[in-house]
Design an enzyme around this catalytic site. Sequence first.
Site, PDB file in Angstrom:
ATOM      1  N   ALA A 235      47.010  37.495  52.285  1.00 34.81           N
ATOM      2  CA  ALA A 235      47.951  38.068  53.238  1.00 34.81           C
ATOM      3  C   ALA A 235      47.387  39.365  53.810  1.00 34.81           C
ATOM      4  O   ALA A 235      46.432  39.922  53.291  1.00 34.81           O
ATOM      5  CB  ALA A 235      49.265  38.345  52.526  1.00 34.81           C
TER       6      ALA A 235
ATOM      7  N   GLY B  46      47.183  33.172  50.392  1.00 36.64           N
ATOM      8  CA  GLY B  46      47.486  32.442  51.612  1.00 36.64           C
ATOM      9  C   GLY B  46      46.263  31.736  52.184  1.00 36.64           C
ATOM     10  O   GLY B  46      46.379  30.654  52.771  1.00 36.64           O
TER      11      GLY B  46
ATOM     12  N   GLU C  75      46.008  28.615  50.435  1.00 39.07           N
ATOM     13  CA  GLU C  75      47.132  27.739  50.798  1.00 39.07           C
ATOM     14  C   GLU C  75      46.872  27.027  52.128  1.00 39.07           C
ATOM     15  O   GLU C  75      47.210  25.862  52.288  1.00 39.07           O
ATOM     16  CB  GLU C  75      48.434  28.541  50.844  1.00 39.07           C
ATOM     17  CG  GLU C  75      48.874  28.975  49.453  1.00 39.07           C
ATOM     18  CD  GLU C  75      50.218  29.666  49.458  1.00 39.07           C
ATOM     19  OE1 GLU C  75      50.286  30.786  50.005  1.00 39.07           O
ATOM     20  OE2 GLU C  75      51.196  29.097  48.939  1.00 39.07           O
TER      21      GLU C  75
ATOM     22  N   GLU D 146      48.739  35.663  43.590  1.00 39.81           N
ATOM     23  CA  GLU D 146      50.032  36.285  43.939  1.00 39.81           C
ATOM     24  C   GLU D 146      50.769  36.847  42.727  1.00 39.81           C
ATOM     25  O   GLU D 146      51.447  37.863  42.806  1.00 39.81           O
ATOM     26  CB  GLU D 146      50.941  35.258  44.634  1.00 39.81           C
ATOM     27  CG  GLU D 146      50.569  34.953  46.068  1.00 39.81           C
ATOM     28  CD  GLU D 146      49.470  33.918  46.217  1.00 39.81           C
ATOM     29  OE1 GLU D 146      48.828  33.542  45.210  1.00 39.81           O
ATOM     30  OE2 GLU D 146      49.244  33.481  47.368  1.00 39.81           O
TER      31      GLU D 146
END
Length: 698
Positions: free
Chosen positions: A63, A102, A105, A125
Amino acid sequence: MSKVVHYARTGRTGVITVEYPPVNALGIDVRTGLIRALEAGLADDGADVLVLTAAGRTFMAGADIREFGKPQQAPGLPEVVARFDASPKPVVAAIHGTALGGGLEVALACHFRVALRSAKVGLPEVKLGLLPGAGGTQRLPRLVGVRNALDMIVGGDPVPAAAALDMGILDVVEDGESALEAGLRFAERVRTEGLPARPVSRRDEKIAGTDPAVFADYRAGLAKRAAALFSPHRCVDAVEAAATLPFEEGLKRERDLFLACMDSPQRAGLIHAFFAEREAAKVPGLPAGTATRPVRQVAVIGAGTMGGGIAMCFANAGIPVRLLEVTQEALDRGLAAVRRNYEASAAKGRISAADVEARIGLIHPTLSYDDLADADLVIEAAFESMEVKKAIFATLDRVCRPGAILATNTSTLDVDEIASATGRPQDVVGMHFFSPANVMRLLENVRGRRTAEDVAATVMEVARRIGKVGVLVGVCYGFVGNRMLHQRGREAIALVEEGASPAQVDRVLTGFGFPMGQFAMLDLAGIDVGWRIREERRKAGDPDALAPNWLDRLAEQGRFGQKTGAGVYRYEAGSRKPLPDPEVESLIAAWRAEKGITPRTVSDREILERCLYVMVNEGAKILEEGIAARALDIDVVWIHGYGFPAYRGGPMFWAGQVGLPAVLEAVERYHATLGGSPWQPAALLQRLAREGGRFGDL
Ligand code: NAD
């Protein structure tokens, strides 16, 4: 087309390239750009396979930390991920550097993943009190099975490409230099070999029929090692949803759990701790680019507990270090301890046998100060005595080259007075390591009144080079960490005198999240250390010296802690487990009787308030005096040097979460009942409580 995500075609492959330095973080521009570039690729009739890659040193590494704490602008990451998952054209993620959080992901939402061998992937995370909130908890188990997914998501550590290939996260790992080339090659295979392009969300084979016992088992383990933490448990819940619910419902469950983590005070604490650690390196008044002195050759004086560990820190970083002692015997003892330490690491597989020799080879033992003439940095770790230290610094002044940095590892002594033993106080500084020095991450660097700017900047830079978290503080008794610890210790001793048991005090502190309580910690460090310091201060007529107490009496009996098999607790041979000791209970009872104290029931709440609020109040005074420049410096000292639970953000952040008016009210209450300067409310605490501020708002 977006400025930070480009689309172009190579042959029949459409290439989506993220270019958002330094780490291609998934900020709003990247998220929007990814959707636009995907749309361009899907609309491009000349492309039948797409490759997603990133420019610069890494794939998307997570992120955008600049967006943390702000409301997220649409499209959010789940939407981006859903678009890739639904792509009618096969998408190949081509990974180099790190694909984290992310970033991974997004890669998991692609149909295939190829990576360079040097790459790493992970979902960290949990370390920020969160869980992967863009389908990571639902897709990863579908690729690697539930057990592996739990290990990666609950543990948060990245895995190297080779391991990720074995587990099934990656389809191919290449040795080359260019992830894009690897991606293009794989795209060609997709085209020519007709590899089945099935979205991960549709692959249920690895999770079908998962034994529910896996989750029960995992939860039982977590209850032991991370009972107090919030997000690791939610990670398990989310992975369980992947195994028990249809994909879309699992995603919804993941979202709910993610939002619950977002709202948790632990998430706020961990994110504060994360940023505070980075901010601590940026010292106000020492702008980036402040000149530093080169440090190529280091010397350490004293090969005891600390000196040996400090020498290891430099050897571990590949920096040669001379280790000086007064006698050959002390030198041999110190070096033997270093060797034992390295061999223990090798036995655990952390380093190789060759590493052991290479590192020991960097530590050059000596008995002669002449060998220190070319040192760029000397760190003194001899006995905690002003006389000893001044004599050493006077010698260093004679033998060291001009410009060498002369540092002391003193825990309590006045760095300015030590500097006065030299004709170059501008080169003298404190470098306060924590025990065991090769393990503990904190390095409390102490800037004396006359320490030069480039010396302060250099010791902060050295901290970074040897993998420590450096914090720059000013001179006062005990600096930041021990000054606050001293107040907690004083309060803990008093609480026992009034009626609490040492075990109760420790239970409250470990319940709060400290890895060990005040008294177990004293037993580990040695009660004699503090006792000798207190005795010295009493003899010197220091008005702040602590009155004699029951702990001193223990020390007088030779109960020094773990090293003598008995301290505040007793220890069975070969064990470090503190066991309450009836002898200590009688000693405390006798002490109370002597003092005419009738023991009372002390509540856990009182223990917590007195042990912690007294530290917060002291921390506020430390800020007022400018000993620490920012509240975050104090938080970093306590998280990395004293085991303050990172999920509470450090003492000053935590106080803000409790609410400063409530903290002040308690401080005033204890000041009224107990009196004494430690409970004298700090003016800064009073002001911030009145203004509705926090320590971070300074
Ligand atoms: P230690 O007693 O284990 O080691 C001190 C070593 O210094 C001994 O090996 C001794 O032979 C040597 N020494 C004494 N005088 C010397 C001299 N004039 N020249 C060269 N060597 C000399 O003590 P330690 O626990 O390693 O502490 C060293 C320093 O580090 C102290 O100032 C202490 O306050 C500080 N410190 C200790 C800890 C801790 O937890 N032990 C933590 C932080 C800082």
